[in-house]
Design a protein around this motif. Sequence first.
Motif, PDB file in Angstrom:
ATOM      1  N   LYS A 216     -19.870   0.138  -3.591  1.00 32.78           N
ATOM      2  CA  LYS A 216     -20.240   1.202  -4.505  1.00 32.78           C
ATOM      3  C   LYS A 216     -18.996   1.797  -5.149  1.00 32.78           C
ATOM      4  O   LYS A 216     -18.010   2.113  -4.479  1.00 32.78           O
ATOM      5  CB  LYS A 216     -21.015   2.293  -3.753  1.00 32.78           C
ATOM      6  N   ARG A 217     -19.020   1.930  -6.467  1.00 32.21           N
ATOM      7  CA  ARG A 217     -17.870   2.469  -7.181  1.00 32.21           C
ATOM      8  C   ARG A 217     -17.839   3.992  -7.059  1.00 32.21           C
ATOM      9  O   ARG A 217     -18.875   4.650  -7.209  1.00 32.21           O
ATOM     10  CB  ARG A 217     -17.931   2.079  -8.661  1.00 32.21           C
TER      11      ARG A 217
ATOM     12  N   ILE B  41     -17.325   7.830  -8.188  1.00 24.23           N
ATOM     13  CA  ILE B  41     -17.625   8.493  -9.457  1.00 24.23           C
ATOM     14  C   ILE B  41     -16.575   9.558  -9.731  1.00 24.23           C
ATOM     15  O   ILE B  41     -16.270  10.393  -8.874  1.00 24.23           O
ATOM     16  CB  ILE B  41     -19.019   9.138  -9.425  1.00 24.23           C
TER      17      ILE B  41
ATOM     18  N   CYS C 141      -9.966   8.153 -18.540  1.00 25.08           N
ATOM     19  CA  CYS C 141     -11.235   7.437 -18.367  1.00 25.08           C
ATOM     20  C   CYS C 141     -11.019   5.924 -18.372  1.00 25.08           C
ATOM     21  O   CYS C 141     -11.574   5.203 -17.529  1.00 25.08           O
ATOM     22  CB  CYS C 141     -12.214   7.823 -19.472  1.00 25.08           C
TER      23      CYS C 141
ATOM     24  N   ALA D 176     -11.773   3.529 -15.213  1.00 25.03           N
ATOM     25  CA  ALA D 176     -12.779   2.477 -15.361  1.00 25.03           C
ATOM     26  C   ALA D 176     -12.200   1.121 -14.976  1.00 25.03           C
ATOM     27  O   ALA D 176     -12.837   0.322 -14.283  1.00 25.03           O
ATOM     28  CB  ALA D 176     -13.299   2.441 -16.797  1.00 25.03           C
TER      29      ALA D 176
ATOM     30  N   HIS E 216     -13.821   2.661 -11.097  1.00 26.76           N
ATOM     31  CA  HIS E 216     -14.563   3.915 -10.988  1.00 26.76           C
ATOM     32  C   HIS E 216     -15.687   3.973 -12.015  1.00 26.76           C
ATOM     33  O   HIS E 216     -15.573   3.425 -13.107  1.00 26.76           O
ATOM     34  CB  HIS E 216     -13.637   5.108 -11.219  1.00 26.76           C
ATOM     35  N   ASP E 217     -16.767   4.655 -11.650  1.00 28.67           N
ATOM     36  CA  ASP E 217     -17.768   5.064 -12.623  1.00 28.67           C
ATOM     37  C   ASP E 217     -17.343   6.405 -13.198  1.00 28.67           C
ATOM     38  O   ASP E 217     -16.626   7.178 -12.540  1.00 28.67           O
ATOM     39  CB  ASP E 217     -19.150   5.163 -11.981  1.00 28.67           C
TER      40      ASP E 217
ATOM     41  N   THR F 271     -18.418   5.308 -24.728  1.00 31.12           N
ATOM     42  CA  THR F 271     -19.228   4.942 -23.557  1.00 31.12           C
ATOM     43  C   THR F 271     -19.352   3.431 -23.449  1.00 31.12           C
ATOM     44  O   THR F 271     -19.192   2.845 -22.365  1.00 31.12           O
ATOM     45  CB  THR F 271     -20.621   5.584 -23.665  1.00 31.12           C
TER      46      THR F 271
ATOM     47  N   GLU G 110     -18.179   0.973 -20.448  1.00 35.63           N
ATOM     48  CA  GLU G 110     -19.173   0.107 -19.802  1.00 35.63           C
ATOM     49  C   GLU G 110     -18.739  -1.353 -19.836  1.00 35.63           C
ATOM     50  O   GLU G 110     -19.011  -2.115 -18.894  1.00 35.63           O
ATOM     51  CB  GLU G 110     -20.532   0.284 -20.471  1.00 35.63           C
TER      52      GLU G 110
ATOM     53  N   ALA H  22     -17.928  -0.145 -15.802  1.00 32.10           N
ATOM     54  CA  ALA H  22     -18.254   1.179 -15.292  1.00 32.10           C
ATOM     55  C   ALA H  22     -19.654   1.616 -15.718  1.00 32.10           C
ATOM     56  O   ALA H  22     -20.102   1.301 -16.822  1.00 32.10           O
ATOM     57  CB  ALA H  22     -17.234   2.198 -15.776  1.00 32.10           C
ATOM     58  N   ARG H  23     -20.328   2.350 -14.841  1.00 33.24           N
ATOM     59  CA  ARG H  23     -21.474   3.143 -15.268  1.00 33.24           C
ATOM     60  C   ARG H  23     -20.898   4.410 -15.894  1.00 33.24           C
ATOM     61  O   ARG H  23     -19.921   4.965 -15.401  1.00 33.24           O
ATOM     62  CB  ARG H  23     -22.375   3.517 -14.100  1.00 33.24           C
ATOM     63  N   VAL H  24     -21.516   4.904 -16.958  1.00 32.54           N
ATOM     64  CA  VAL H  24     -20.922   6.018 -17.700  1.00 32.54           C
ATOM     65  C   VAL H  24     -22.002   7.025 -18.082  1.00 32.54           C
ATOM     66  O   VAL H  24     -23.090   6.656 -18.529  1.00 32.54           O
ATOM     67  CB  VAL H  24     -20.206   5.521 -18.978  1.00 32.54           C
TER      68      VAL H  24
END
Length: 247
Positions: free
Chosen positions: A3-4, A6, A23, A27, A31-32, A49, A53, A57-59
């Motif tokens: 799991k990344r 956050i 950011c 990323a 990291h998210d 974003t 992504e 990364a989830r953003v």
Amino acid sequence: MTKRPIAIVTGASQTRDIGAAICRQLAMSGHDLVFTYFKATADWATSFTTELENQGARVLAIELDLGQADAADDLFDQVEDFGTPSILINNAAHSTMTDWRTLDAASLDQHYAVNLRAPLLLATRFTKQFVEAHLTSGRIIQLTSGQDLGPMPDEIAYATTKGALSTFTKTYAAAVAPLGITVNAVNPGPTDSTWMDEATRTALKPSFPFGRIGAPEDVARLIQFLVSPDGGWVTGQVIHSEGGFER
């Protein structure tokens, strides 16, 4: 699948600003991201974003005015469904020229709200959700501007409110160390991001012994270290990462 972690980064509103560089670096390092922006176009936030992504990364992008008293609550309410952040980067700032002739209550309140009140309230909300989630390792980092290294007579409100973050950093580091959270501040020195024009670059460059002005990526790499496991023994520090800048 691992799991990344956050990370929240406030104040990423332009392609070349420090917040955007942080950011990107986080990323790339796994990291998210949750980033806040203000006075940026929705199109820019969407394209940025997508850029993050594309790095895996989830953003979550949040348009937020940190000058509002409920900004910290608003942010964490929106983050709740995204996950529990273990990293908070207080990067956003408000800055206008205020000398003794122009300083008034309104300008001081505007600086205070963004530069001091918001980081403090974000840090306390971050800590509460950190404890509720039973996390064991967290990071809080504030961005300062070397206010304790020399006077800034034309920016009294900015220097005073950002300078208070250094004191908060040392005090809050002691308060939350038993929880496993480190708290540090980073002063990147004059950085060629969104505020420099060519005349400013020409004037500042001789003050850097490396022969170049600091870039947003320089501070982003330092922050990547501080949020990593290798940075876990550094807390309560104000780190002046200025590339040898000579005042």
